[in-house]
Design an enzyme around this catalytic site. Structure first.
Site, PDB file in Angstrom:
ATOM      1  N   VAL A  65      10.497   4.948   0.722  1.00  0.00           N
ATOM      2  CA  VAL A  65       9.554   4.553   1.788  1.00  0.00           C
ATOM      3  C   VAL A  65      10.234   3.796   2.931  1.00  0.00           C
ATOM      4  CG1 VAL A  65       7.448   4.547   0.384  1.00  0.00           C
ATOM      5  CG2 VAL A  65       8.834   2.459   0.517  1.00  0.00           C
ATOM      6  N   SER A 143      -1.483  -7.779  -3.577  1.00  0.00           N
ATOM      7  CA  SER A 143      -1.474  -8.465  -4.882  1.00  0.00           C
ATOM      8  C   SER A 143      -2.175  -9.804  -4.696  1.00  0.00           C
ATOM      9  CB  SER A 143      -0.030  -8.704  -5.329  1.00  0.00           C
ATOM     10  OG  SER A 143      -0.008  -9.624  -6.402  1.00  0.00           O
ATOM     11  N   TYR A 156       8.211 -11.794  -3.000  1.00  0.00           N
ATOM     12  CA  TYR A 156       7.110 -10.877  -3.327  1.00  0.00           C
ATOM     13  C   TYR A 156       5.805 -11.356  -2.684  1.00  0.00           C
ATOM     14  CZ  TYR A 156       4.032  -8.043  -6.305  1.00  0.00           C
ATOM     15  OH  TYR A 156       3.086  -7.170  -6.770  1.00  0.00           O
ATOM     16  N   ALA A 158       5.438 -13.302  -0.076  1.00  0.00           N
ATOM     17  CA  ALA A 158       5.514 -13.145   1.386  1.00  0.00           C
ATOM     18  C   ALA A 158       5.315 -11.682   1.771  1.00  0.00           C
ATOM     19  CB  ALA A 158       6.859 -13.657   1.892  1.00  0.00           C
TER      20      ALA A 158
END
Ligand code: NAI
Length: 248
Positions: A65, A143, A156, A158
């Protein structure tokens, strides 16, 4: 099969396994053609075979990605083949946990790159087709950590906080063309990874959750299905938690 996504073309990133595969399977059950996009060709092929063995319509691409050129080519190919793309689920994500004191800059960069920049790249590359066709829908997998933070997961948290802001900005930018963008924020979800956790750890996690259990991949996939379906036609720019009440 209920056909809530009949004749839809849906791309799900990071969908060779885990939550992404569960979303692809759920969408396929509802009549969507699903495009599996993940890093490893063999794993992509295996996921596609599992889906087609059930009689579902699926094809796959091996891609990262963060590779904007490759992602651009894939959307171009899909648009040429199907004449439209309806749904993108930005699900690909990684963790490289450590306390801030000990976190390597390379681990900060890697997580921000895949989780946040990867979501941006896929959003940007698909947007030209969605804007042209004046329809479409994006679901970004964030999340609960992106909302509440977590010691040992600054990179993660951030990245997922960034995904939430990107969701709101793209929802505002694309709304006038009838394109909706929402985020799903899962809490603790049972995946292959968490299946191997010791029972005491699972118990201690579950104790913090008002509904007192971890969520299933199906719980996340059902919310994504709702957001991608016509039933959510008046919902955009929202972050919806699927976390058993962890954040209330
Ligand atoms: P997973 O690790 O089982 O699956 C992630 C998939 O993404 C893998 O197939 C991997 O190959 C793929 N991927 C990783 N980097 C990629 C890249 N650069 N390009 C393309 N594909 C890439 O993870 P899981 O648990 O299924 O998580 C899926 C998403 O849900 C992630 O965004 C994660 O942050 C989020 N999430 C997961 C929770 C959980 O409890 N498992 C809780 C909250 C959010």
């Amino acid at each position: 099969m209920q056909n809530r996504l009949e004749k839809m073309i849906a791309v799900i990133t990071g969908s060779a396994r885990g939550i992404g595969y569960g979303i692809a399977e759920r969408f396929a059950e509802e009549g969507s053609t699903v495009i599996i996009l993940d890093l490893n060709q063999e794993q992509v092929d295996e996921a596609v075979s599992r889906l087609t063995a059930h009689g579902y319509s699926a094809e796959g691409y091996a891609a990262n990605v963060t590779d904007s050129e490759r992602i651009g080519e894939i959307f171009k190919e899909l648009d040429a083949k199907y004449g439209k793309i309806d749904i993108l689920v930005n699900n690909a994500g990684i963790t490289k946990d450590n306390l801030i004191m000990r976190m390597k800059e390379s681990d900060w960069d890697a997580v921000i790159n895949v989780n946040l920049k990867g979501t941006f790249i896929c959003t940007q590359k698909i947007s030209r087709y969605l804007l042209k066709q004046k329809s479409g829908c994006l679901v970004n997998i964030a999340s609960v950590i992106g909302i509440m933070g977590n010691a040992g997961q600054a990179n993660y948290a951030a990245s997922k906080g960034g995904v939430i802001s990107l969701t709101k900005s793209s929802a505002k930018e694309f709304a006038s063309r009838g394109i909706r963008v929402n985020a799903v924020a899962p809490g603790f979800i049972e995946t292959e990874m968490t299946q191997n956790l010791p029972e005491e750890v699972v118990k201690s996690y579950s104790a913090a959750i008002p509904l007192q259990k971890m969520g299933s991949i199906r719980n996340v996939a059902d919310l994504c299905l709702f957001l991608a379906s016509k039933e959510a036609e008046y919902i955009t720019g929202q972050v919806i938690n699927v976390d058993g009440g962890l954040i209330i």
